[in-house]
Design an enzyme around this catalytic site. Structure first.
Site, PDB file in Angstrom:
ATOM      1  N   SER A 169     -13.848  12.328 -30.447  1.00  0.00           N
ATOM      2  CA  SER A 169     -12.550  11.764 -30.805  1.00  0.00           C
ATOM      3  C   SER A 169     -12.102  10.926 -29.614  1.00  0.00           C
ATOM      4  O   SER A 169     -12.600  11.110 -28.498  1.00  0.00           O
ATOM      5  CB  SER A 169     -11.537  12.874 -31.071  1.00  0.00           C
ATOM      6  OG  SER A 169     -10.205  12.393 -31.028  1.00  0.00           O
TER       7      SER A 169
ATOM      8  N   SER B 220       8.116 -18.446  11.026  1.00  0.00           N
ATOM      9  CA  SER B 220       9.364 -18.996  10.527  1.00  0.00           C
ATOM     10  C   SER B 220       9.216 -20.481  10.234  1.00  0.00           C
ATOM     11  O   SER B 220       8.454 -21.185  10.896  1.00  0.00           O
ATOM     12  CB  SER B 220      10.480 -18.789  11.559  1.00  0.00           C
ATOM     13  OG  SER B 220      11.665 -19.461  11.171  1.00  0.00           O
ATOM     14  N   SER B 221       9.983 -20.936   9.248  1.00  0.00           N
ATOM     15  CA  SER B 221      10.033 -22.364   8.942  1.00  0.00           C
ATOM     16  C   SER B 221      11.092 -23.068   9.768  1.00  0.00           C
ATOM     17  O   SER B 221      11.209 -24.290   9.731  1.00  0.00           O
ATOM     18  CB  SER B 221      10.333 -22.553   7.446  1.00  0.00           C
ATOM     19  OG  SER B 221      11.597 -21.979   7.132  1.00  0.00           O
TER      20      SER B 221
ATOM     21  N   LYS C 284       8.072 -18.186  16.696  1.00  0.00           N
ATOM     22  CA  LYS C 284       8.233 -16.843  16.118  1.00  0.00           C
ATOM     23  C   LYS C 284       6.961 -16.438  15.370  1.00  0.00           C
ATOM     24  O   LYS C 284       6.434 -17.186  14.548  1.00  0.00           O
ATOM     25  CB  LYS C 284       9.418 -16.821  15.167  1.00  0.00           C
ATOM     26  CG  LYS C 284       9.857 -15.431  14.716  1.00  0.00           C
ATOM     27  CD  LYS C 284      11.206 -15.523  14.021  1.00  0.00           C
ATOM     28  CE  LYS C 284      11.777 -14.150  13.691  1.00  0.00           C
ATOM     29  NZ  LYS C 284      11.074 -13.534  12.557  1.00  0.00           N
TER      30      LYS C 284
ATOM     31  N   ASN D 116      -9.536  11.474 -28.237  1.00  0.00           N
ATOM     32  CA  ASN D 116      -8.796  12.424 -27.414  1.00  0.00           C
ATOM     33  C   ASN D 116      -9.668  13.243 -26.479  1.00  0.00           C
ATOM     34  O   ASN D 116      -9.143  13.961 -25.616  1.00  0.00           O
ATOM     35  CB  ASN D 116      -7.973  13.351 -28.306  1.00  0.00           C
ATOM     36  CG  ASN D 116      -7.011  12.577 -29.169  1.00  0.00           C
ATOM     37  OD1 ASN D 116      -6.744  11.403 -28.925  1.00  0.00           O
ATOM     38  ND2 ASN D 116      -6.496  13.227 -30.210  1.00  0.00           N
TER      39      ASN D 116
ATOM     40  N   THR E 139      12.643  10.168  20.646  1.00  0.00           N
ATOM     41  CA  THR E 139      13.146  10.910  19.493  1.00  0.00           C
ATOM     42  C   THR E 139      14.499  10.326  19.125  1.00  0.00           C
ATOM     43  O   THR E 139      15.313  10.031  20.014  1.00  0.00           O
ATOM     44  CB  THR E 139      13.283  12.415  19.802  1.00  0.00           C
ATOM     45  OG1 THR E 139      14.173  12.575  20.918  1.00  0.00           O
ATOM     46  CG2 THR E 139      11.935  13.035  20.128  1.00  0.00           C
TER      47      THR E 139
END
Length: 464
Positions: free
Chosen positions: A141, A319-320, A325, A143, A188
């Site tokens: 089947s 970056s544009s 960057k 299934n 921490t």
């Protein structure tokens, strides 16, 4: 012009492309489920797992005397052809569909039947000689065939994740050894804590991922339990006695894996918990991986106003509008993949919860979701290793200066100079914005040679 053949099913006649190896039920699925851009032919490992299931079934049916040898040979050869990476284009249906996977199962049955018909000298569609239902799907089947094939495909795909993860572990472990003498401040709550080495930090990254390898393997191992022989709801109706166990044994032999029959076929037919468990394991890994990427982005932040403790390999202008960057694009993309994995786990959980009575009809979305998770997570792990981790370098002098200027080294020196001196030095360093290192020498609490010895990573850090 395209030519067609006419095929018939429960709903009546339908035109199918004459040269297609799929049949009427596949054609209906093509028309009914125009949902995603994910087609079955994009998942060859699933198609091959379906072929393995059909091959084990026909061999079992032949051994039990349910099918003759010429028919068995033709169906078996058709399955073997698919296992040799042929006919994938004959599986054009959408992965997201209703029907609990019936369309997928029938797509496989029809393609295998028509390949077998040609091998026996007949034309496609002459199903009186080899039927998709009566012969290829004999004793099965959807299934039991569909979830069994899905599990076997996921088991094999899981090896991709663990292999990639093992390589990433070794890459991080190499960095841990490379940085084992590079002293730095631990933190921490994003505040200075106590000294450690950069090697220890990367060793922790490596170790936390290493633990996920056996965990994933154990979850994937559950996929080797199949419900072949369960047929529709687990009662085994229309499957002969002995079929279920023998078919599982055939699968084990064909795959050379310890495939076993589920203990309770009614339970196994409706249960999707192995998918939930595996999705959870992927989510657990994704959470860890995303945390590591968060840390890498923090450690590399700057270069002038951030932590600037490590350098990630520059991969593209960042970056544009801002010259110079460079962004941490590799950890960023891995973070986003991890978010998708975490969301995918919820999809699998909801689909599993939606099961009713003796069947879960939502397995198609479980299949697509887990295939998606495994593929993109594997790619992300490989990308992180190759494009980022392998090229990480340390800003050693900057890290050492941070330690010497940090109030945190007072904690490390407390057993040596005493709590009273430690408190005095810490307070003065904060009030006067002075270096703890300089104040200790200046006040003759320790000589420079003594202080350098105590601050040497070999002497300063726990060996366990």
């Amino acid at each position: 012009m395209n030519s067609f053949r006419t095929e018939t099913d429960l709903l009546g006649e339908l035109q199918v492309p004459k040269n297609a190896y799929y049949g009427v039920q596949t054609q209906r699925a093509i028309a009914n489920f125009k949902i995603s851009n994910h087609k079955l032919y994009q998942y060859p490992i699933f198609i091959k797992s379906l072929a393995v299931v059909k091959l084990a079934a026909v061999e079992t049916n032949f051994e039990l005397g349910l099918i003759n040898e010429p028919l068995k040979d033709a169906i078996s050869q058709a399955c073997l052809d698919i296992l040799k990476d042929q006919y994938f284009e004959e599986f054009p249906i959408d992965m997201i569909q209703g029907g609990a996977g019936t369309s997928v199962n029938m797509n496989a049955n029809e393609v295998i039947a028509n390949i077998a018909l040609e091998k026996m000298g007949y034309e496609k569609g002459m199903y009186q000689h080899c039927s998709p239902n009566d012969h290829v799907n004999l004793s099965q089947s959807t299934n039991d065939a569909y979830p069994s094939a899905l599990k076997l495909a996921l088991y094999q795909m899981s090896k991709q994740v663990t292999d990639a993860l093992e390589k990433l572990f070794f890459a991080l472990d190499r960095k841990a050894k490379e940085f084992e003498s590079v002293i730095k401040m631990g933190r921490t709550q994003l505040q200075d804590a106590v000294p450690m080495t950069l090697g220890q930090e990367f060793e922790a990254f490596a170790f936390t991922l290493k633990k996920e390898i056996p965990y994933l393997q154990n979850q994937a191992f559950e996929f080797l339990e199949v419900n072949m022989g369960a047929t529709a709801i687990g009662t085994g109706l229309n499957a002969p006695k002995g079929y279920a166990q023998l078919c599982a044994e055939k699968l084990a032999t064909l795959l050379n894996e310890p495939v076993k029959l589920a203990e309770n076929l009614v339970e196994a037919t409706s249960d999707t918990s192995s998918f939930v468990a595996y999705a959870g394991a992927l989510k657990k890994l994704a959470v860890k991986l995303s945390k590591i990427c968060n840390d890498l982005r923090l450690l590399a932040s700057g270069p002038r106003t951030g932590l600037y403790e490590i350098n990630l390999p520059p991969k593209q202008p960042g970056s544009s509008i801002m010259p110079g960057k460079v962004n941490p694009v590799i950890p960023e993309v891995v973070n986003q993949v991890c978010f998708k994995i975490i969301g995918n786990e919820l999809t699998v959980s909801l689909a599993a919860e939606a099961g009713q009575l003796q069947l879960n009809v939502m397995e198609p979305i479980i299949a697509l979701t887990l295939f998606d998770s495994i593929e993109i997570l594997t790619n992300a792990i490989d990308t992180l290793r190759i494009e980022c981790v392998d090229g990480i370098t340390a800003n050693t002098d900057h890290l050492r200066n941070e330690v010497y200027n940090s109030i945190g080294i007072v904690t490390a020196l407390n057993p040596i100079i005493g709590y009273k001196n430690s408190t005095k030095i810490a307070k003065q360093a904060l009030e006067e914005n002075r270096s703890v290192y300089d104040l200790i020498i200046e006040q003759n609490i320790l000589t420079k040679e003594q202080l350098d010895t105590y601050l040497d990573p070999k002497n300063m850090l726990s060996s366990h």
